[in-house]
Design a protein around this motif. Structure first.
Motif, PDB file in Angstrom:
ATOM      1  N   GLN A   1       0.542  -0.993   0.001  1.00  0.00           N
ATOM      2  CA  GLN A   1      -0.208  -0.022   0.654  1.00  0.00           C
ATOM      3  C   GLN A   1       0.944   1.524   0.123  1.00  0.00           C
ATOM      4  OE1 GLN A   1      -2.776  -0.282  -0.788  1.00  0.00           O
ATOM      5  NE2 GLN A   1      -3.936   1.609  -0.205  1.00  0.00           N
ATOM      6  N   SER A   2       1.306   1.507   0.636  1.00  0.00           N
ATOM      7  CA  SER A   2       3.362   2.418   0.630  1.00  0.00           C
ATOM      8  C   SER A   2       3.646   2.589  -0.254  1.00  0.00           C
ATOM      9  CB  SER A   2       3.733   2.371   1.669  1.00  0.00           C
ATOM     10  OG  SER A   2       4.911   0.930   1.775  1.00  0.00           O
ATOM     11  N   ARG A   3       4.097   1.465  -1.093  1.00  0.00           N
ATOM     12  CA  ARG A   3       4.050   1.924  -2.149  1.00  0.00           C
ATOM     13  C   ARG A   3       2.934   1.844  -3.477  1.00  0.00           C
ATOM     14  NH1 ARG A   3      10.167  -1.538  -2.489  1.00  0.00           N
ATOM     15  NH2 ARG A   3      10.222  -1.134  -0.241  1.00  0.00           N
ATOM     16  N   SER A   4       2.043   1.932  -3.513  1.00  0.00           N
ATOM     17  CA  SER A   4       0.653   2.172  -4.441  1.00  0.00           C
ATOM     18  C   SER A   4       0.623   1.623  -5.219  1.00  0.00           C
ATOM     19  CB  SER A   4       1.342   3.395  -5.864  1.00  0.00           C
ATOM     20  OG  SER A   4       1.739   4.787  -5.032  1.00  0.00           O
ATOM     21  N   ALA A   5       0.241  -0.071  -4.051  1.00  0.00           N
ATOM     22  CA  ALA A   5      -0.511  -1.276  -5.086  1.00  0.00           C
ATOM     23  C   ALA A   5      -1.928  -0.926  -5.670  1.00  0.00           C
ATOM     24  CB  ALA A   5      -0.005  -2.396  -4.453  1.00  0.00           C
ATOM     25  N   SER A   6      -2.571  -1.685  -6.101  1.00  0.00           N
ATOM     26  CA  SER A   6      -4.222  -0.761  -6.476  1.00  0.00           C
ATOM     27  C   SER A   6      -4.506  -2.261  -5.695  1.00  0.00           C
ATOM     28  CB  SER A   6      -4.379  -1.196  -7.768  1.00  0.00           C
ATOM     29  OG  SER A   6      -4.071  -2.926  -8.194  1.00  0.00           O
ATOM     30  N   TYR A   7      -6.318  -1.527  -5.229  1.00  0.00           N
ATOM     31  CA  TYR A   7      -6.820  -2.465  -4.275  1.00  0.00           C
ATOM     32  C   TYR A   7      -7.852  -3.936  -5.408  1.00  0.00           C
ATOM     33  CZ  TYR A   7      -6.849   1.126  -1.377  1.00  0.00           C
ATOM     34  OH  TYR A   7      -7.216   1.717  -0.300  1.00  0.00           O
ATOM     35  N   THR A   8      -7.486  -4.389  -6.270  1.00  0.00           N
ATOM     36  CA  THR A   8      -6.725  -5.213  -6.587  1.00  0.00           C
ATOM     37  C   THR A   8      -5.358  -5.988  -7.132  1.00  0.00           C
ATOM     38  OG1 THR A   8      -8.750  -4.087  -8.757  1.00  0.00           O
ATOM     39  CG2 THR A   8      -7.540  -6.216  -9.615  1.00  0.00           C
ATOM     40  N   GLU A   9      -5.028  -5.319  -6.798  1.00  0.00           N
ATOM     41  CA  GLU A   9      -3.363  -6.370  -6.635  1.00  0.00           C
ATOM     42  C   GLU A   9      -3.472  -7.306  -4.845  1.00  0.00           C
ATOM     43  OE1 GLU A   9      -0.308  -4.189  -9.321  1.00  0.00           O
ATOM     44  OE2 GLU A   9      -1.155  -3.361  -7.521  1.00  0.00           O
ATOM     45  N   GLN A  10      -4.347  -5.757  -4.156  1.00  0.00           N
ATOM     46  CA  GLN A  10      -4.085  -6.308  -2.210  1.00  0.00           C
ATOM     47  C   GLN A  10      -4.564  -7.426  -2.943  1.00  0.00           C
ATOM     48  OE1 GLN A  10      -2.120  -5.572  -0.186  1.00  0.00           O
ATOM     49  NE2 GLN A  10      -2.093  -3.320  -0.617  1.00  0.00           N
TER      50      GLN A  10
ATOM     51  N   GLY B   1     -14.736 -15.600   6.575  1.00  0.00           N
ATOM     52  CA  GLY B   1     -14.280 -14.767   6.601  1.00  0.00           C
ATOM     53  C   GLY B   1     -13.572 -14.285   5.402  1.00  0.00           C
ATOM     54  N   ASN B   2     -12.200 -15.178   4.683  1.00  0.00           N
ATOM     55  CA  ASN B   2     -11.726 -15.213   4.351  1.00  0.00           C
ATOM     56  C   ASN B   2     -12.442 -14.222   2.822  1.00  0.00           C
ATOM     57  OD1 ASN B   2      -9.405 -15.692   5.122  1.00  0.00           O
ATOM     58  ND2 ASN B   2      -9.358 -17.889   4.688  1.00  0.00           N
ATOM     59  N   TRP B   3     -13.090 -15.946   1.848  1.00  0.00           N
ATOM     60  CA  TRP B   3     -13.562 -14.887   1.012  1.00  0.00           C
ATOM     61  C   TRP B   3     -14.257 -13.687   0.829  1.00  0.00           C
ATOM     62  CZ3 TRP B   3     -18.598 -13.796  -1.095  1.00  0.00           C
ATOM     63  CH2 TRP B   3     -19.312 -13.363  -0.250  1.00  0.00           C
ATOM     64  N   PRO B   4     -15.286 -13.147   1.757  1.00  0.00           N
ATOM     65  CA  PRO B   4     -15.197 -12.313   1.670  1.00  0.00           C
ATOM     66  C   PRO B   4     -14.320 -10.553   1.494  1.00  0.00           C
ATOM     67  CG  PRO B   4     -16.942 -12.727   2.945  1.00  0.00           C
ATOM     68  CD  PRO B   4     -15.651 -13.568   3.027  1.00  0.00           C
ATOM     69  N   SER B   5     -13.612 -11.165   2.546  1.00  0.00           N
ATOM     70  CA  SER B   5     -12.287  -9.867   2.460  1.00  0.00           C
ATOM     71  C   SER B   5     -12.069 -10.563   1.092  1.00  0.00           C
ATOM     72  CB  SER B   5     -11.211 -10.437   3.708  1.00  0.00           C
ATOM     73  OG  SER B   5     -12.068 -10.419   4.802  1.00  0.00           O
ATOM     74  N   THR B   6     -11.684 -11.019   0.263  1.00  0.00           N
ATOM     75  CA  THR B   6     -10.998 -11.017  -0.837  1.00  0.00           C
ATOM     76  C   THR B   6     -12.096 -10.116  -2.330  1.00  0.00           C
ATOM     77  OG1 THR B   6      -9.599 -12.612  -0.231  1.00  0.00           O
ATOM     78  CG2 THR B   6     -10.321 -12.170  -2.595  1.00  0.00           C
ATOM     79  N   VAL B   7     -13.255 -10.391  -1.718  1.00  0.00           N
ATOM     80  CA  VAL B   7     -13.802 -10.384  -2.539  1.00  0.00           C
ATOM     81  C   VAL B   7     -14.219  -8.493  -2.443  1.00  0.00           C
ATOM     82  CG1 VAL B   7     -16.471  -9.597  -3.346  1.00  0.00           C
ATOM     83  CG2 VAL B   7     -15.386 -11.779  -3.116  1.00  0.00           C
ATOM     84  N   ALA B   8     -13.956  -7.856  -1.115  1.00  0.00           N
ATOM     85  CA  ALA B   8     -13.923  -6.854  -0.772  1.00  0.00           C
ATOM     86  C   ALA B   8     -13.019  -6.194  -1.029  1.00  0.00           C
ATOM     87  CB  ALA B   8     -14.399  -6.427   0.739  1.00  0.00           C
ATOM     88  N   LEU B   9     -11.864  -6.195  -1.598  1.00  0.00           N
ATOM     89  CA  LEU B   9     -10.693  -5.758  -1.682  1.00  0.00           C
ATOM     90  C   LEU B   9     -10.765  -6.066  -3.003  1.00  0.00           C
ATOM     91  CD1 LEU B   9      -7.703  -7.248   0.643  1.00  0.00           C
ATOM     92  CD2 LEU B   9      -9.077  -5.135   0.173  1.00  0.00           C
ATOM     93  N   TRP B  10     -11.704  -6.459  -3.335  1.00  0.00           N
ATOM     94  CA  TRP B  10     -11.105  -6.511  -5.543  1.00  0.00           C
ATOM     95  C   TRP B  10     -12.589  -5.358  -5.658  1.00  0.00           C
ATOM     96  CZ3 TRP B  10      -8.829 -11.348  -7.083  1.00  0.00           C
ATOM     97  CH2 TRP B  10      -8.848 -11.458  -8.626  1.00  0.00           C
ATOM     98  N   LEU B  11     -13.307  -5.206  -5.126  1.00  0.00           N
ATOM     99  CA  LEU B  11     -14.348  -4.182  -5.307  1.00  0.00           C
ATOM    100  C   LEU B  11     -13.929  -2.530  -5.136  1.00  0.00           C
ATOM    101  CD1 LEU B  11     -17.297  -6.097  -4.175  1.00  0.00           C
ATOM    102  CD2 LEU B  11     -16.882  -5.764  -6.919  1.00  0.00           C
ATOM    103  N   VAL B  12     -13.089  -2.674  -4.605  1.00  0.00           N
ATOM    104  CA  VAL B  12     -12.924  -1.001  -4.457  1.00  0.00           C
ATOM    105  C   VAL B  12     -12.789  -0.358  -5.508  1.00  0.00           C
ATOM    106  CG1 VAL B  12     -11.322   0.132  -3.575  1.00  0.00           C
ATOM    107  CG2 VAL B  12     -12.129  -1.033  -1.666  1.00  0.00           C
ATOM    108  N   ASP B  13     -12.122  -0.608  -6.644  1.00  0.00           N
ATOM    109  CA  ASP B  13     -11.347  -0.056  -7.027  1.00  0.00           C
ATOM    110  C   ASP B  13     -12.597  -0.343  -8.564  1.00  0.00           C
ATOM    111  OD1 ASP B  13      -8.905   0.847  -6.762  1.00  0.00           O
ATOM    112  OD2 ASP B  13      -7.989  -1.549  -7.619  1.00  0.00           O
ATOM    113  N   PRO B  14     -13.211  -0.621  -8.687  1.00  0.00           N
ATOM    114  CA  PRO B  14     -14.025  -0.792  -9.365  1.00  0.00           C
ATOM    115  C   PRO B  14     -15.056   0.321  -9.210  1.00  0.00           C
ATOM    116  CG  PRO B  14     -14.234  -2.848  -9.523  1.00  0.00           C
ATOM    117  CD  PRO B  14     -13.029  -2.481  -8.101  1.00  0.00           C
TER     118      PRO B  14
END
Length: 584
Positions: free
Chosen positions: A134-143, A495-508
């Motif tokens: 995050q401190s190196r400007s990675a996208s939330y899709t990459e997160q 708890g794992n799969w909602p966290s992955t989906v939540a990170l994936w949807l931030v950029d769109p």
């Protein structure tokens, strides 16, 4: 009278001798009968269980026989005359071991603690990488892609039966997996230390290689999860029955310490600002350690520790089962499938897999958003330190309310409060840039963040302890280990799969506009680069995090109203609904 008294005393000697002979003869006959009974019972049990041998002492009759020899007024004398002989062919122990105190097994306790510390270090390192990205400007899709790294610990049930069933008996059931796994982990960390800086990027035009990082750390966490399976199994036999309770203490304390070393300590020592402010007299552009240095050091620690364990620590051969005693891999997977097919278990799994959707934005995205808004990642990590005693005390307090027949009531009551924290966290992120000044953030800001986190932990642990209590309550005691591990695995996946989906949807869900350059857009990274080359800059007009926070809270309350009562109703199911019907 005196003569008759003397005659009585004189006649007592021969009578006493005859009686002693008869007692010895009777005891020999009783022992022979007892041995015959043992042999018959052993054959009967062997036939009943398909001819498989069992671990010595695993059946009640194995413990009752020595007790019979010591029963009655003459128990001590009988035990001295007729000590229970070792009978390996009957599956009987030679003697019941005397209880051992904790001090007698202090070495084993310290070894377990060290192994769990080593287990926590990879977890901590994996948890620190998203903050570095995050401190190196990675996208939330990459997160979101990197968040797959945390799945192996939730999926380890898939290969745990293999670790339990396949081993080299001469080397040891648990060491057969522990030693090679830790050697690979050590070599893996040393090899990774040479490439990790290139994978993370230089932060000056060359971004991180998230795909390679994810693949690397996924394998890293897979090995750590395999080590966890081996250590958990060894803990049950390394300690005596009287001291096996210390295994859970070693687990919680060791993993917490290892996570602290790999996450909090590493992020603090890796930060140039933290080191220059608190640990140095002369400022320098880099921290005291880098991720490369840290990986190399712990890789060497893994290799040294594993060598010492392989050479010096022996497994308890008396408690190591033979191959015939180990449940077959196919049978274990069939058992898992038969458990999950039961209507009550299937309903519980579906509900718990969807119950945490409402928390996904708050749990997975908030910390990264704070780093994006300028909060130093090492300060966020250090906020976890005062939470350690809170996280120890909370389960003890909450367990008083979940110990009854309806633990899920606590889950249901805590859920709306935890959902509301999703909105409070969104407000905290919105408020962060408004209180920032040139020197960083004021003290009262960190106090608010710490208080918010502490209150959030109360709701989180209320739900966590309630689910653990319910899983323990409904698990079939005949297959309790497999049953409860399955339910806990499903809960972790929830708890794992909602966290992955939540990170994936931030950029769109985020809307950006190009300001300063006409006919340019910022919808994709390529478009944003064109905007910058044209002399413009991308400005966020709608942050997807706020959209996601509101949507998640709405979905969470919808689940609470519609499915929460159904989850509570599962507590009214009879024990027969949770017992697995097995065919012998």
């Amino acid at each position: 009278m005196r003569r008759s008294h003397e005659a009585g005393r004189g006649g007592a000697g021969p009578a006493r001798g005859v009686s002693s002979v008869r007692v010895r003869r009777r005891r020999r006959q009783q022992l022979g009968a007892l041995r015959s009974a043992r042999a018959g019972l052993g054959r009967a049990m062997s036939a009943k269980h398909g001819g498989r041998q069992r671990r010595p002492g695993s059946h009640p009759h194995c413990l009752e026989a020595p007790a019979l020899l010591g029963a009655g007024p003459a128990g001590g004398e009988a035990e001295a005359l007729l000590p229970p002989p070792p009978s390996p062919e009957l599956g009987l122990p030679a003697a019941v071991p005397a209880p051992r105190g904790c001090r007698a097994e202090l070495g084993s306790v310290l070894l377990l603690l060290a192994l769990y510390v080593l287990q926590g270090v990879p977890l901590g390192l994996a948890g620190s990488v998203p903050l570095i990205l995050q401190s190196r400007s990675a996208s939330y899709t990459e997160q979101a892609f990197f968040s797959l790294v945390f799945w192996p610990f939730s999926l380890k049930l898939l290969w745990a039966p293999l670790v339990d069933a396949v081993y080299v008996r001469r080397f040891g059931r648990r060491k057969s997996w522990l030693v090679p796994t830790q050697y690979v982990l050590g070599l893996f960390m040393i090899g990774l230390s040479r490439r990790v800086d290139a994978l993370l990027g230089d932060g000056q035009g060359r971004g991180p290689d998230v795909v390679a990082l994810t693949a690397t750390f996924f394998l890293f966490e897979f090995l750590a999860a395999t080590q966890d399976i081996a250590v958990d199994g060894w803990a049950l036999t390394m300690l005596s029955r009287e001291n096996v309770g210390y295994a859970s203490t070693c687990n919680s304390v060791g993993q917490t310490a290892g996570y602290f070393l790999g996450n909090v300590l590493f992020l603090a020592l890796e930060s140039p600002s933290f080191c220059n402010k608190y640990l140095r007299f002369q400022p320098q552009p880099r921290g005291i350690v880098t991720l490369s240095d840290f990986l190399f050091f712990w890789g060497a620690v893994f290799l040294i520790t594993t060598t010492l364990v392989a050479l010096l620590k022996k497994e308890n051969k008396e408690l190591t089962p033979t191959k015939e005693e180990t449940k077959g891999i196919t049978d274990t997977y069939k058992l898992l499938f038969s458990i999950i097919k039961m209507p009550a278990v299937l309903t519980f799994c579906l509900l718990i897999l969807t119950a945490k959707v409402g928390f996904s934005a708050a749990d997975a995205v908030t910390g990264l958003k704070l780093v994006e808004e300028g909060v130093p990642k090492e300060h966020l990590a250090l906020l976890a330190v005062p939470m350690v005693p809170v996280q120890i005390i909370l389960p003890l307090i909450i367990s008083k309310y979940t110990a009854g027949p309806q633990p899920l009531n606590t889950f249901y009551k805590a859920m709306p409060f935890r959902l509301l924290f999703g909105l409070e966290f969104a407000f905290l992120v919105w408020w962060t840039p408004k209180v920032k000044h040139e020197g960083g953030f004021p003290v009262y800001y960190y106090v608010v963040v710490l208080l918010s986190y502490a209150l959030h932990q109360v709701t989180l642990y209320s739900m966590y302890v309630a689910i653990m209590a319910f899983n323990a309550k409904v698990s079939d005691p005949l297959i309790g280990g497999t049953y409860m591990t399955l339910l806990n695995t499903v809960s972790n996946l929830g708890g794992n799969w909602p966290s992955t989906v939540a990170l994936w949807l931030v950029d769109p869900l985020t809307v950006k506009e190009c300001v300063g350059a006409q006919e340019q857009a910022c919808g994709t990274p390529a478009a944003a680069e064109l905007c910058t080359k044209a002399g413009g800059s991308c400005v966020t007009t709608l942050d997807g995090y706020y959209v996601e926070s509101v949507v998640c809270v709405i979905l969470g309350f919808a689940w609470w109203f519609l499915f929460g009562p159904k989850l509570k109703k599962l507590q009214d199911e009879g024990q027969s609904s949770w017992k697995c019907k097995r065919t012998n």
